[in-house]
Design a protein around this motif. Structure first.
Motif, PDB file in Angstrom:
ATOM      1  N   PHE A  86       0.762  -1.346   0.081  1.00  0.00           N
ATOM      2  CA  PHE A  86      -0.058   0.040   0.102  1.00  0.00           C
ATOM      3  C   PHE A  86       1.003   1.425   0.017  1.00  0.00           C
ATOM      4  O   PHE A  86       1.532   0.691   0.377  1.00  0.00           O
ATOM      5  N   TYR A  87       0.199   1.960  -0.238  1.00  0.00           N
ATOM      6  CA  TYR A  87       0.651   3.185  -0.288  1.00  0.00           C
ATOM      7  C   TYR A  87      -0.736   4.411  -0.271  1.00  0.00           C
ATOM      8  O   TYR A  87      -1.187   4.203  -0.727  1.00  0.00           O
ATOM      9  N   CYS A  88      -0.092   6.152   0.841  1.00  0.00           N
ATOM     10  CA  CYS A  88      -0.479   6.903   1.046  1.00  0.00           C
ATOM     11  C   CYS A  88       0.074   8.096   0.578  1.00  0.00           C
ATOM     12  O   CYS A  88       1.236   7.847   1.112  1.00  0.00           O
ATOM     13  N   THR A  89      -0.931   8.948  -0.252  1.00  0.00           N
ATOM     14  CA  THR A  89      -0.383  10.607  -0.334  1.00  0.00           C
ATOM     15  C   THR A  89      -1.692  11.384   0.527  1.00  0.00           C
ATOM     16  O   THR A  89      -2.810  11.275   0.802  1.00  0.00           O
ATOM     17  N   PRO A  90      -0.744  12.784   0.899  1.00  0.00           N
ATOM     18  CA  PRO A  90      -1.631  13.311   1.618  1.00  0.00           C
ATOM     19  C   PRO A  90      -2.699  13.037   0.697  1.00  0.00           C
ATOM     20  O   PRO A  90      -2.874  13.764  -0.349  1.00  0.00           O
TER      21      PRO A  90
END
Length: 111
Positions: A86-90
């Motif tokens: 997974f990855y998340c960005t603002p």
């Protein structure tokens, strides 16, 4: 070091196919809880390491690292093997698809 507190756009790649999908927006609160449109859970951050669980999906854990612009790592169900990421960005960060990025790179190489 950046705090996880705030809103993040989640992208997941079950099976690490190389084609992550846009999932939900997650909101991490300063009280150690987080929420999204289908539920939430608890989270902990120790330095750059972040771990969070889901109250509505028993045993589902996400764990990764956070830096100044994103967070990412692996996820899966405890007691099961898996190859997921997974990855998340603002929230509000502009994104383009991998395919579009590759096409733009190919366009610049023509000439």
């Amino acid at each position: 070091m950046r705090s996880i507190v705030g809103k993040w756009q989640l992208f997941v790649d079950w099976g690490n196919s190389g084609n992550p999908i846009t999932a939900s927006e997650l909101t991490f609160k300063s009280d150690g809880t987080w929420s999204y449109q289908f539920g939430g859970g608890t989270w902990v951050q120790a330095g750059s390491i972040v771990t969070f669980d889901f109250t509505n999906a028993s045993g589902l854990m996400y764990s990764g690292t956070i830096n100044s612009i994103s967070m990412g790592g692996g996820m899966g169900y405890t007691g099961q093997s898996g190859n997921n990421s997974f990855y998340c960005t603002p929230s509000g960060t502009k994104h383009i698809s991998i395919e579009k990025s590759k096409a733009e790179k190919d366009d610049r190489a023509i000439g």
